[in-house]
Design a protein around this motif. Sequence first.
Motif, short mmCIF file in Angstrom:
data_model
loop_
_atom_site.label_atom_id
_atom_site.label_comp_id
_atom_site.label_asym_id
_atom_site.label_seq_id
_atom_site.Cartn_x
_atom_site.Cartn_y
_atom_site.Cartn_z
N LEU A 239 0.84 -1.20 0.00
CA LEU A 239 0.00 0.00 0.00
C LEU A 239 0.87 1.25 0.00
N LEU A 240 1.90 1.24 0.84
CA LEU A 240 2.74 2.43 0.94
C LEU A 240 3.59 2.63 -0.31
N GLN A 241 3.94 1.56 -1.00
CA GLN A 241 4.67 1.72 -2.25
C GLN A 241 3.80 2.41 -3.28
N THR A 242 2.52 2.07 -3.30
CA THR A 242 1.58 2.75 -4.19
C THR A 242 1.47 4.22 -3.82
N VAL A 243 1.36 4.51 -2.51
CA VAL A 243 1.30 5.90 -2.06
C VAL A 243 2.55 6.65 -2.50
N LYS A 244 3.70 6.04 -2.29
CA LYS A 244 4.98 6.66 -2.66
C LYS A 244 5.05 6.94 -4.16
N ASP A 245 4.65 5.97 -4.97
CA ASP A 245 4.70 6.13 -6.43
C ASP A 245 3.76 7.23 -6.90
N GLU A 246 2.55 7.25 -6.34
CA GLU A 246 1.59 8.27 -6.75
C GLU A 246 2.02 9.66 -6.27
N ALA A 247 2.59 9.72 -5.08
CA ALA A 247 3.06 11.01 -4.56
C ALA A 247 4.17 11.58 -5.44
N GLU A 248 5.04 10.71 -5.92
CA GLU A 248 6.17 11.19 -6.74
C GLU A 248 5.67 11.85 -8.02
N GLN A 249 4.53 11.42 -8.51
CA GLN A 249 3.99 11.98 -9.75
C GLN A 249 3.55 13.43 -9.59
N ILE A 250 3.25 13.84 -8.34
CA ILE A 250 2.76 15.21 -8.12
C ILE A 250 3.68 15.97 -7.15
N THR A 251 4.92 15.47 -7.01
CA THR A 251 5.89 16.13 -6.13
C THR A 251 6.65 17.20 -6.91
N HIS A 252 6.76 18.37 -6.31
CA HIS A 252 7.48 19.50 -6.93
C HIS A 252 8.77 19.75 -6.15
N GLU A 253 9.82 20.10 -6.86
CA GLU A 253 11.11 20.41 -6.23
C GLU A 253 11.31 21.91 -6.12
N VAL A 254 11.74 22.35 -4.95
CA VAL A 254 12.15 23.73 -4.76
C VAL A 254 13.67 23.79 -4.90
N ASN A 255 14.13 24.40 -5.97
CA ASN A 255 15.57 24.58 -6.19
C ASN A 255 15.98 25.86 -5.47
N TRP A 256 16.60 25.68 -4.33
CA TRP A 256 16.87 26.81 -3.45
C TRP A 256 17.80 27.85 -4.06
N GLN A 257 17.43 29.10 -3.84
CA GLN A 257 18.31 30.24 -4.12
C GLN A 257 18.54 30.98 -2.81
N GLU A 258 19.66 31.66 -2.71
CA GLU A 258 19.97 32.39 -1.47
C GLU A 258 18.86 33.38 -1.13
N SER A 259 18.46 33.39 0.12
CA SER A 259 17.44 34.25 0.70
C SER A 259 16.00 33.81 0.43
N ASP A 260 15.81 32.69 -0.24
CA ASP A 260 14.47 32.15 -0.41
C ASP A 260 13.84 31.84 0.95
N VAL A 261 12.54 32.05 1.06
CA VAL A 261 11.77 31.65 2.24
C VAL A 261 10.54 30.89 1.77
N LEU A 262 10.31 29.73 2.35
CA LEU A 262 9.17 28.90 2.02
C LEU A 262 8.21 28.84 3.20
N MET A 263 6.93 29.10 2.94
CA MET A 263 5.87 29.03 3.96
C MET A 263 4.92 27.92 3.54
N LEU A 264 4.78 26.90 4.40
CA LEU A 264 4.10 25.67 4.01
C LEU A 264 3.04 25.27 5.03
N ASP A 265 1.84 24.97 4.54
CA ASP A 265 0.75 24.48 5.38
C ASP A 265 1.04 23.03 5.75
N ASN A 266 1.40 22.79 7.01
CA ASN A 266 1.79 21.46 7.45
C ASN A 266 0.59 20.54 7.65
N SER A 267 -0.62 21.09 7.59
CA SER A 267 -1.81 20.25 7.68
C SER A 267 -2.24 19.75 6.29
N ARG A 268 -1.68 20.33 5.25
CA ARG A 268 -2.08 19.97 3.88
C ARG A 268 -0.93 19.36 3.08
#
Length: 321
Positions: A239-268
């Motif tokens: 089950l978790l392998q399926t979750v992992k595979d499906e999550a990877e399809q909609i995962t976005h990468e943040v390529n960090w630049q100096e002084s970037d700040v990320l604000m993230l809803d930890n409930s979502r």
Amino acid sequence: MPYITLKDLGIYLEVNPNCKDERLTNIDRQQIIEAYLDKGALLFRGFKTDQAIFRSFAQSFCDFSVFNGSKQRKLLDGKNNIQTVNLGFDEFPLNAELAKDPWKPEVCFFACLKPPTSGGQTTICDGIELVKRLDKKLDVNDQKRLKKNFLVYQNRATQEELDFWLNDKNDLSSIRSDCPFNFIKTKDGISSSYIVPALHKPMWKNQLAFGNLLLIARFRHKLKNFPFFGDGTLVSTELLQTVKDEAEQITHEVNWQESDVLMLDNSRHMHGRRAIVEDDQRLILSSCGYLNFAHESSYFIDGPWRKENWGHRLPVRLERY
């Protein structure tokens, strides 16, 4: 002229200044809140950032911060719970920050003071979109197990926890009225259990989301019984392998630049990290806490950890792994 420009990049909004010297702490708070409630993920790029600016910016949205007891983080500001992110170099599977604890923070802030030289992108996955994909991918039985079941995070209780939550240290049923744990005797001693829905509704959306520690516990730490389902069964690797595979399809990468700040809803949103080259001297700060506008949410929980005199670092629960 508006102070900022909002650019929709799909999973998150990029927030840019409209003039060279615009300060992160000067931009319109209400505009940011409205964008956050809609998207749940904002990347501030083009503003000057240091530790003091980062602290002030996070505090402008939070009542209190929360301490992460991981041994892999460096504490930079004990009074305000500003820490580094994990200092290792390995890839980190997607997870929700401190999902094993009742005082799971509502929001996570990250600031890049020195970007990685290679790799090290922070990954973001929308837990709502992941549930939609799982509805189409999982069979009926696994869908029911996720939607109708609970997850149990069970840890060996520390003496500090027992002293804090029990009115009588010799009676495990004498818990304080505001205690979110159950304490039970096991063959290994006394354990505390914290129970949450396997799928939950985020603070600002009336939809189910996937956001927990299952992926990091199974695929990084090789734990099969943490957490486990509320009916006592283990969450299957299939089950978790399926979750992992499906999550990877909609995962976005943040390529960090100096002084970037990320604000993230930890409930979502869940977040993770791509692998980093060894000896990289990256420096990314983290600050997680409780929103000062959270009471406007239908899913607001007024736990004791939101109180000023609670301490927010006590009782300290170190990571199991």
